[in-house]
Design an enzyme around this catalytic site. Structure first.
Site, mmCIF file in Angstrom:
data_model
loop_
_atom_site.group_PDB
_atom_site.id
_atom_site.type_symbol
_atom_site.label_atom_id
_atom_site.label_comp_id
_atom_site.label_asym_id
_atom_site.label_seq_id
_atom_site.Cartn_x
_atom_site.Cartn_y
_atom_site.Cartn_z
ATOM 1 N N GLY A 1 61.083 40.761 -49.062
ATOM 2 C CA GLY A 1 61.449 41.872 -48.184
ATOM 3 C C GLY A 1 60.309 42.844 -47.948
ATOM 4 O O GLY A 1 59.137 42.544 -48.190
ATOM 5 N N CYS A 2 60.670 44.036 -47.511
ATOM 6 C CA CYS A 2 59.708 44.979 -46.934
ATOM 7 C C CYS A 2 58.721 45.603 -47.919
ATOM 8 O O CYS A 2 57.707 46.142 -47.498
ATOM 9 C CB CYS A 2 60.458 46.087 -46.202
ATOM 10 S SG CYS A 2 61.359 45.492 -44.753
#
Length: 391
Positions: free
Chosen positions: A163-164
């Site tokens: 993810g980010c």
């Protein structure tokens, strides 16, 4: 008699890990944010949902995004209606795209970084590949090794589904590799394609709609190594320290689940609040040893999860508007490209610093911070030191 300590000393690099080159790439298909709501509701056969479309329009207007790049074209989506539904089984079609395209986009970015670095690719000793788009074996790291023609003995690390925050993770990993292996040259690649997350709108899951308004495709690559070869390798930033933490009381704030319908994202509304409430603690832990407590005295690279996160961080820390200029520029021009974002911002910062005649790669400042935020809530904090620019 040689001791283990002697061997260990010889194995280590002398200086800190440095970023020596940066390359970025996007798909050709560019999407204008102002016309995206009309396109999105048309392609997902949802034009009858007028109230939902109005909400989505407001989301896009508030996003501060001007344009994004997407591998998925209108033609392809028309041929694959399961991908335009909200919850239709479509993982196979999505996987077929990303398993091929993620390494290819990564190759484009990597070739630019290798060209700037100026050394033969045979000198790359390690590869760190990161993507939240699809999963396969052998992985995207293997595919990229083949596509670039790297040595078969290159030491590979594959990070899927992070993810980010993972743009910070890959730098943390590359730092450890470069500093603990003398002569190591680490190719780091983050490649993200939203084909796994694209889906139609739902009245009951507005958090999914937020993602549709923010996410874009892109790949970024950096070369990291210690002890640059004078006259050949040109350092851009030094990686001074790196930390990771899970924020308190943040369970379930950002979740992603790989299902038959693709990758579904779930966001709680208080994500900006959780990040802004806890960010100063991370800053104090990172910069306390350096005697720095003025957050306007450092340059900033923050993962642009969305404008609300940036606004609240700015307000909480009393940051001057120009502090997040490079971050907001990348959000505006590309959207949220998950792990690749912070590397795009790193590239934007060194380019704008040189273009504007500043004295260092960090907007004329010495010290800087790079933040990654993502599922967990997990926060990565990397302390950077800029390099003088000889204008």
């Amino acid at each position: 008699m040689v001791t283990v300590e002697d061997i260990r000393r010889a194995q280590r690099a002398e200086g800190p890990a440095t970023v020596m080159a940066i390359g970025t790439a996007t798909p050709e298909n560019c999407v204008d944010q102002s016309t995206y709501p009309d396109y999105y509701f048309r392609i997902t056969n949802s034009e009858h949902r007028t109230d939902l479309k109005e909400k989505f329009k407001r989301m896009c207007e508030k996003s501060m995004i001007r344009k994004r790049y997407m591998h998925l074209t209108e033609e392809f989506l028309k041929e694959n209606p399961n991908m335009t539904a909200y919850m239709a089984p479509s993982l196979d079609a999505r996987q077929d795209i990303v398993v091929v395209e993620v390494p290819k986009l990564g190759k484009e970015a990597a070739q630019k970084a290798i060209k700037e670095w100026g050394q033969p690719k045979s000198k790359i000793t390690h590869l760190v590949f990161c993507t939240t788009s699809g999963v396969d074996m052998p992985g995207a790291d293997y595919q990229l090794t083949k596509l670039l023609g790297l040595r078969p003995s290159v030491k590979r690390f594959m990070m899927y589904q992070q993810g980010c925050f993972a743009g910070g993770t890959v730098l943390r990993m590359a730092k450890d590799l470069a500093e603990n292996n003398a002569g190591a040259r680490v190719l780091v690649v983050c490649s993200e394609i939203t084909a796994v997350t694209f889906r139609g709108p739902s009245e009951s899951h507005l958090d999914s709609l937020v993602g549709q308004a923010l996410f874009g495709d892109g790949a970024a690559a950096v070369i990291v190594g210690s002890d640059p070869v004078v006259g050949v390798e040109r350092p851009l930033f030094q990686l001074v320290s790196a930390a990771q933490t899970i924020l308190p009381d943040s369970d379930g704030a950002i979740d992603g689940h790989l299902r038959e319908v693709g990758l579904t994202f779930h966001l709680l509304k208080d994500v900006p609040g959780l990040i802004s409430k806890n960010i100063e603690k991370s800053l104090k832990e990172a910069f306390g040893p350096l005697g720095i407590s003025d957050w306007n005295s450092v340059f900033w690279i923050a993962h642009p999860g969305g404008p609300a996160i940036l606004d609240q961080v700015e307000a909480k820390l009393g940051l001057k508007p120009e502090k997040l200029r490079s971050t907001r520029h990348v959000l505006g021009e590309y959207g949220n490209m998950s792990s690749a974002c912070v590397l795009f911002i790193l590239d934007e910062m060194r380019k704008s610093s040189a273009k504007e005649g500043m004295s260092s790669t960090g907007e004329g400042l010495d010290w800087g911070v790079l933040f990654g935020f993502g599922p967990g809530l997990t926060v990565e904090t990397v302390v950077l030191h800029s390099v003088p620019i000889n204008n």
